[in-house]
Design a protein around this motif. Structure first.
Motif, short mmCIF file in Angstrom:
data_model
loop_
_atom_site.label_atom_id
_atom_site.label_comp_id
_atom_site.label_asym_id
_atom_site.label_seq_id
_atom_site.Cartn_x
_atom_site.Cartn_y
_atom_site.Cartn_z
N UNK A 1 -30.07 2.29 1.78
CA UNK A 1 -29.44 1.24 1.00
C UNK A 1 -28.98 0.08 1.88
N UNK A 2 -28.42 0.41 3.05
CA UNK A 2 -27.92 -0.64 3.95
C UNK A 2 -29.04 -1.56 4.42
N UNK A 3 -30.23 -0.98 4.68
CA UNK A 3 -31.33 -1.80 5.19
C UNK A 3 -31.75 -2.85 4.17
N UNK A 4 -31.87 -2.45 2.92
CA UNK A 4 -32.26 -3.39 1.87
C UNK A 4 -31.17 -4.44 1.65
N UNK A 92 -22.75 -6.87 -4.39
CA UNK A 92 -23.85 -6.40 -5.23
C UNK A 92 -25.12 -6.22 -4.41
N UNK A 93 -26.04 -5.46 -4.95
CA UNK A 93 -27.29 -5.19 -4.24
C UNK A 93 -28.15 -6.44 -4.08
N UNK A 98 -18.20 -10.45 -4.73
CA UNK A 98 -17.40 -10.67 -5.93
C UNK A 98 -15.96 -10.30 -5.63
N UNK A 99 -15.04 -11.22 -5.93
CA UNK A 99 -13.63 -11.01 -5.60
C UNK A 99 -12.70 -11.48 -6.70
N UNK A 100 -11.54 -10.83 -6.76
CA UNK A 100 -10.47 -11.21 -7.67
C UNK A 100 -9.20 -11.30 -6.84
N UNK A 101 -8.40 -12.32 -7.10
CA UNK A 101 -7.21 -12.56 -6.27
C UNK A 101 -6.04 -13.00 -7.14
N UNK A 125 -17.75 -0.23 -1.53
CA UNK A 125 -17.68 -1.53 -2.21
C UNK A 125 -19.04 -1.98 -2.76
N UNK A 126 -20.11 -1.24 -2.45
CA UNK A 126 -21.45 -1.63 -2.87
C UNK A 126 -21.66 -1.28 -4.34
#
Length: 197
Positions: A1-4, A92-93, A98-101, A125-126
């Protein structure tokens, strides 16, 4: 998953490095950041758990973090520092952050005002897409942070978002970083551990 994900993020203009653990990520961060750089830190359990604040201070960097009370006006100073370090609520992939503050200082500094921004992201977080990212923020990150801060929000008690009207609400500013902003260099550190909320 990390590579993609790494490939997608690089195509989106980010500088990306992957690490097996936070120890390796912190070692690299301490090499990337120069001793003469001033460093701002955004509110982040990931960064707190890394212990990077203490190591930067010990070696002589000027470090500003509103979670520490050792400087005056830490939020304002963090927003004008050379370097900014934080995490993200979700990624996201297809490479969107994406963040909320609550205040907006953390998310604003993620894409403007600094020479370099470092975003440390654990595998938890993915998310598959934007909808999954928002679901994660509303029902994992926000309730846990509200509880940690002892806020009087419905999610503190239920663990689920109800899109509340509470004065203590921390979901007030939503941002999505789709690609590298024109004048800000963003370094993304992907870490193969569960980090933060």
């Amino acid at each position: 998953m990390f590579l993609e994900l790494e490939k997608v993020l690089k195509n989106n203009g980010f500088i990306v490095k992957t690490f097996e653990n936070t120890t390796k990520a912190k070692e690299e961060l301490l090499l990337d950041i120069k001793k003469e750089d001033s460093v701002g830190i955004g509110g982040s359990m990931t960064i707190q758990d890394m212990g990077i604040y203490e190591e930067l201070k010990e070696r002589g960097n000027e470090v500003y973090w509103h979670w520490r009370k050792d400087t005056q006006n830490p939020i304002e100073k963090a927003m004008t520092s050379d370097i900014y370090i934080t995490s993200t609520n979700a990624i996201t992939l297809d490479g969107k952050l994406v963040n909320m503050d609550g205040n907006g200082n953390r998310v604003a500094s993620m894409f403007f005002g600094h020479k370099d921004v470092y975003i440390v992201i654990g595998k938890n977080k993915i998310c598959t897409d934007y909808d999954a990212a928002i679901e994660r923020i509303r029902n994992i990150a926000a309730p846990l942070n509200a509880k940690r801060l002892n806020l009087n929000t419905p999610c503190t008690h239920t663990g689920k978002c109800s899109d509340c009207e509470s004065p203590d609400r921390i979901c007030k500013v939503e941002t999505i970083i789709h690609k590298k902003p024109n004048i800000t260099t963003i370094h993304i550190y992907l870490v193969n551990e569960e980090l933060g909320y």
